[in-house]
Design a protein around this motif. Structure first.
Motif, PDB file in Angstrom:
ATOM      1  N   GLY A 240      39.235  26.096  38.744  1.00  0.00           N
ATOM      2  CA  GLY A 240      37.786  26.196  38.785  1.00  0.00           C
ATOM      3  C   GLY A 240      37.071  25.451  37.685  1.00  0.00           C
TER       4      GLY A 240
ATOM      5  N   TYR B  10      37.485  28.744  46.181  1.00  0.00           N
ATOM      6  CA  TYR B  10      36.291  29.586  46.213  1.00  0.00           C
ATOM      7  C   TYR B  10      36.533  30.919  45.512  1.00  0.00           C
ATOM      8  CZ  TYR B  10      32.204  32.113  47.835  1.00  0.00           C
ATOM      9  OH  TYR B  10      31.049  32.844  47.873  1.00  0.00           O
ATOM     10  N   ASP B  11      37.716  31.489  45.690  1.00  0.00           N
ATOM     11  CA  ASP B  11      37.968  32.829  45.186  1.00  0.00           C
ATOM     12  C   ASP B  11      39.140  32.874  44.216  1.00  0.00           C
ATOM     13  OD1 ASP B  11      36.018  34.588  46.216  1.00  0.00           O
ATOM     14  OD2 ASP B  11      36.924  34.458  48.204  1.00  0.00           O
ATOM     15  N   ASP B  12      39.376  34.074  43.670  1.00  0.00           N
ATOM     16  CA  ASP B  12      40.548  34.399  42.851  1.00  0.00           C
ATOM     17  C   ASP B  12      40.419  33.875  41.424  1.00  0.00           C
ATOM     18  OD1 ASP B  12      42.853  35.756  42.480  1.00  0.00           O
ATOM     19  OD2 ASP B  12      44.101  34.545  43.805  1.00  0.00           O
ATOM     20  N   TYR B  13      39.508  34.473  40.677  1.00  0.00           N
ATOM     21  CA  TYR B  13      39.285  34.093  39.285  1.00  0.00           C
ATOM     22  C   TYR B  13      39.469  35.289  38.346  1.00  0.00           C
ATOM     23  CZ  TYR B  13      37.722  29.617  41.039  1.00  0.00           C
ATOM     24  OH  TYR B  13      37.685  28.388  41.650  1.00  0.00           O
TER      25      TYR B  13
ATOM     26  N   ARG C  32      45.471  36.153  38.078  1.00  0.00           N
ATOM     27  CA  ARG C  32      45.676  34.826  38.663  1.00  0.00           C
ATOM     28  C   ARG C  32      45.721  33.752  37.588  1.00  0.00           C
ATOM     29  NH1 ARG C  32      48.326  32.770  42.277  1.00  0.00           N
ATOM     30  NH2 ARG C  32      47.393  34.091  43.894  1.00  0.00           N
TER      31      ARG C  32
ATOM     32  N   ARG D  24      24.540  31.626  38.933  1.00  0.00           N
ATOM     33  CA  ARG D  24      24.209  31.614  40.361  1.00  0.00           C
ATOM     34  C   ARG D  24      22.836  31.045  40.671  1.00  0.00           C
ATOM     35  NH1 ARG D  24      26.620  37.696  41.049  1.00  0.00           N
ATOM     36  NH2 ARG D  24      28.771  37.107  41.538  1.00  0.00           N
TER      37      ARG D  24
ATOM     38  N   ARG E 222      30.851  28.607  41.450  1.00  0.00           N
ATOM     39  CA  ARG E 222      31.517  29.834  41.861  1.00  0.00           C
ATOM     40  C   ARG E 222      32.481  30.326  40.777  1.00  0.00           C
ATOM     41  NH1 ARG E 222      31.602  34.640  44.428  1.00  0.00           N
ATOM     42  NH2 ARG E 222      33.743  35.220  44.975  1.00  0.00           N
ATOM     43  N   ALA E 223      33.294  29.417  40.219  1.00  0.00           N
ATOM     44  CA  ALA E 223      34.236  29.816  39.169  1.00  0.00           C
ATOM     45  C   ALA E 223      33.497  30.309  37.939  1.00  0.00           C
ATOM     46  CB  ALA E 223      35.138  28.639  38.805  1.00  0.00           C
TER      47      ALA E 223
ATOM     48  N   ALA F 129      32.224  33.891  38.766  1.00  0.00           N
ATOM     49  CA  ALA F 129      33.307  34.847  38.996  1.00  0.00           C
ATOM     50  C   ALA F 129      34.105  35.102  37.726  1.00  0.00           C
ATOM     51  CB  ALA F 129      34.224  34.345  40.112  1.00  0.00           C
TER      52      ALA F 129
ATOM     53  N   GLU G 182      32.291  37.444  35.458  1.00  0.00           N
ATOM     54  CA  GLU G 182      32.476  38.833  35.896  1.00  0.00           C
ATOM     55  C   GLU G 182      33.821  39.364  35.412  1.00  0.00           C
ATOM     56  OE1 GLU G 182      29.970  39.146  40.050  1.00  0.00           O
ATOM     57  OE2 GLU G 182      31.955  38.235  40.114  1.00  0.00           O
ATOM     58  N   THR G 183      34.836  38.494  35.410  1.00  0.00           N
ATOM     59  CA  THR G 183      36.167  38.914  34.961  1.00  0.00           C
ATOM     60  C   THR G 183      36.142  39.333  33.500  1.00  0.00           C
ATOM     61  OG1 THR G 183      37.385  37.610  36.591  1.00  0.00           O
ATOM     62  CG2 THR G 183      38.514  38.094  34.524  1.00  0.00           C
TER      63      THR G 183
END
Length: 267
Positions: free
Chosen positions: A57, A65-68, A72, A149, A186-187, A190, A193-194
């Motif tokens: 990302g 798009y996902d999994d951050y 992972r 965002r 997106r990364a 996300a 948030e992590t």
């Protein structure tokens, strides 16, 4: 070997330079491995091998798009170190990279790593929890997520202004901004948030490698009393070094001193 394909087919960018004892660098949010430019050269000249990784990302890595999440990211680091077959490396994690390094050491039992250095780490727990009232309020981190965002260029510039305690050139600030803009939107959201929500306190108990905690006393992003001092107390074999003239970005605030600390620790 500029890229390593990890478990889910994502290609992670790796910069591998020099020979000697390996030092692996995990960058902070929302930057990439090039944030360590002023660490690489002196450490290479001192005879170390420097390995920089762009997290998925960010930078030149793939941008799914996902999994951050930290799991992972830690698995990606494991795939890279497996592929490079390094041994007894010093793992250096800055800010969010410090959280990734913490999770890596616990989840993968410190594979390939002999020493751990945590710089301005967003670890083990950044924001308030019922049993961690000293954390940063959520509403101080939420604007990073919302800004990613809605107006990522402005948010990245505002975040850059928070990084340093010493005055930096306009050109340096522009460069830092440009590194952040190489990430995907997106990364950026996300991953924020992590590190906002993560609680890595249990992971500290699994770390037995010698650990160097470097933290600026003027850090406004990951305050030393919230993160650095907790890491030093919670990791059995940890030593904290306080940087008296640094904010969050000690890589630029006290470059020479940080490089000396890293060289002494990794040597």
């Amino acid at each position: 070997m500029p890229h390593v394909e990890v478990e889910d087919g994502v290609e992670v960018f790796v910069r591998d330079m020099g020979e000697g004892d390996p030092i692996v660098f995990l960058h902070g949010w929302p930057l990439n491995h090039r944030m360590f430019e002023y660490q690489y050269e002196p450490l290479l000249e001192a005879g170390f091998r420097c390995i920089g990784i762009d997290h998925r990302g960010f930078g030149d890595s793939d941008k799914p798009y996902d999994d951050y999440g930290y799991d992972r990211f830690a698995d990606d680091v494991k795939a890279v170190l497996d592929e490079l077959d390094v041994d007894d490396a010093t793992l250096v994690g800055f800010s969010m990279g410090g959280g990734i390094a913490t999770r890596y050491m616990a989840k993968h039992d410190g594979a390939h790593v002999g020493k751990l250095a945590l710089l301005s780490a967003a670890s083990p727990c950044l924001t308030k929890k019922p049993d961690f009232p000293e954390g940063v309020p959520h509403d101080e981190v939420d604007p990073l997520v919302e800004g990613a965002r809605s107006d990522r260029p402005a948010m990245t510039a505002e975040f850059g202004e928070m990084l340093f305690h010493t005055e930096q050139s306009e050109e340096m600030m522009d460069w830092v901004w440009s590194l952040g803009m190489e990430a995907s939107g997106r990364a950026t959201a996300a991953a924020a948030e992590t590190f906002r929500d993560a609680d890595l306190r249990p992971d500290m108990e699994a770390i037995d490698a010698p650990t160097l905690v470097c933290h600026g006393i003027h850090d406004e992003i990951t305050p030393i009393e919230v993160t650095g001092e907790v890491l030093a107390d919670g990791i059995e074999n940890a030593e904290i070094v306080r940087f008296e003239n640094s904010g969050h970005g000690l890589t630029a605030d006290e470059t020479e001193r940080l490089n000396e600390e890293l060289a002494d620790f990794a040597g």
